[in-house]
Enzyme design. Structure first.
Site: not given
Ligand code: NDP
Length: 246
Positions: A13, A63, A141, A154, A156, A158
């Site tokens: 990601g 993923v 998270s 979500y 569950a 995390k």
């Molecule tokens: P974004 O939505 O900005 O980015 C999500 C990332 O995950 C992208 O790079 C996306 O890549 C990738 N992704 C999603 N699905 C897939 C997949 N099937 N295969 C490969 N890559 C995938 O999210 P954030 O940066 O905010 O979040 C990043 C992490 O942090 C997540 O796990 C989120 O749950 C966690 N988090 C975020 C918080 C927040 O406040 N923002 C708080 C707590 C946790 P692609 O280019 O392929 O779409």
């Protein structure tokens, strides 16, 4: 800043938000970063790293595709001969109250946020055990700790990541491999910009530090857990939430 010279890191990601910041932070420390996202999405991150003089390559990786994860790790070992750091960051939300939640939305969130981390950990453990060193950081998270109405899937996933982190940490503690989690609070990314205004404001009002977190706030915590300095820290859950949940 910690040194990651000679280290090879896989960040899932890594196309935007927190994952992009983690990839950039590790590369600034000297790591060779394999930035993964779907399609060509991680290429911009790699271009930004290279523009700063860092080393990085983009790979296309969904993923939720177990075989693709295994193949991706195999490719990294072929090209670089090692893998030192795995950051399981890719994540999605599909929010709905439990009563109305579609099974597909449950499955998609668990597959992306939790099962993918399990698969990637399985893929990197053997080479890390051989190396007798490794760093695994799972991006969980605050919602996995506190729960959140409308996010049962979500939360569950995390919370599951925390259990996964601690269990694998115990299994590999004697092999020089650490496994830790970070629990970000409300971080300013595409994911949280999609939260409807009132709910977003309600969450923001719960932050004692009175500001949203930045992707760099999370990246700094991940970099610490991935560093040599953190070699005696494992099974830890590091909150990066501005005091929102203690
Ligand atoms: P974004 O939505 O900005 O980015 C999500 C990332 O995950 C992208 O790079 C996306 O890549 C990738 N992704 C999603 N699905 C897939 C997949 N099937 N295969 C490969 N890559 C995938 O999210 P954030 O940066 O905010 O979040 C990043 C992490 O942090 C997540 O796990 C989120 O749950 C966690 N988090 C975020 C918080 C927040 O406040 N923002 C708080 C707590 C946790 P692609 O280019 O392929 O779409």
């Amino acid at each position: 800043m910690s040194s990651f010279e000679g280290r090879v890191a896989l960040v899932t990601g890594a196309s935007r938000g927190i994952g992009r910041a983690i990839a950039m932070r590790l590369a600034r420390g000297g790591a060779t970063v394999v930035a993964a996202a779907r399609g060509a999405n991680a290429e911009e991150t790699v271009a930004a790293i290279r523009a700063e003089g860092g080393r990085a390559e983009a790979i296309a990786l969904d993923v939720t595709d177990t075989e693709a994860i295994t193949a991706a790790v195999g490719g990294i070992l072929e090209r670089h001969g090692r893998i030192d750091i795995l950051v399981n960051n890719a994540g999605i939300t599909r929010d709905q109250l439990v009563l109305r939640m579609k099974r597909d939305d449950w499955d998609a969130v668990l597959a992306t946020n939790l099962t993918a981390a399990f698969t990637a950990i399985q893929a990197v453990l053997r080479p890390m055990v051989k190396q007798r060193s490794g760093r695994i950081v799972n991006v969980s998270s605050v919602v996995g700790q506190a729960g959140n109405a409308g996010q049962a899937n979500y939360a569950a996933s995390k919370a599951g990541l925390i259990g996964l982190t601690k269990s694998v940490a115990l299994e590999v503690a004697s092999r020089g491999i650490t496994v830790n989690a970070v629990t970000p609070g409300l971080i300013d990314t595409d994911m949280t910009r999609a939260i409807p205004g009132a709910a977003h404001d309600e969450w923001a009002a719960k932050i004692p530090m009175q500001r949203l977190g930045t992707p760099d706030d999370v990246a700094a915590a991940v970099a610490f857990l991935a560093s040599e300095e953190a070699s005696y820290i494992t099974g830890h859950v590091l909150a990066v939430n501005g005091g929102m949940y203690m």
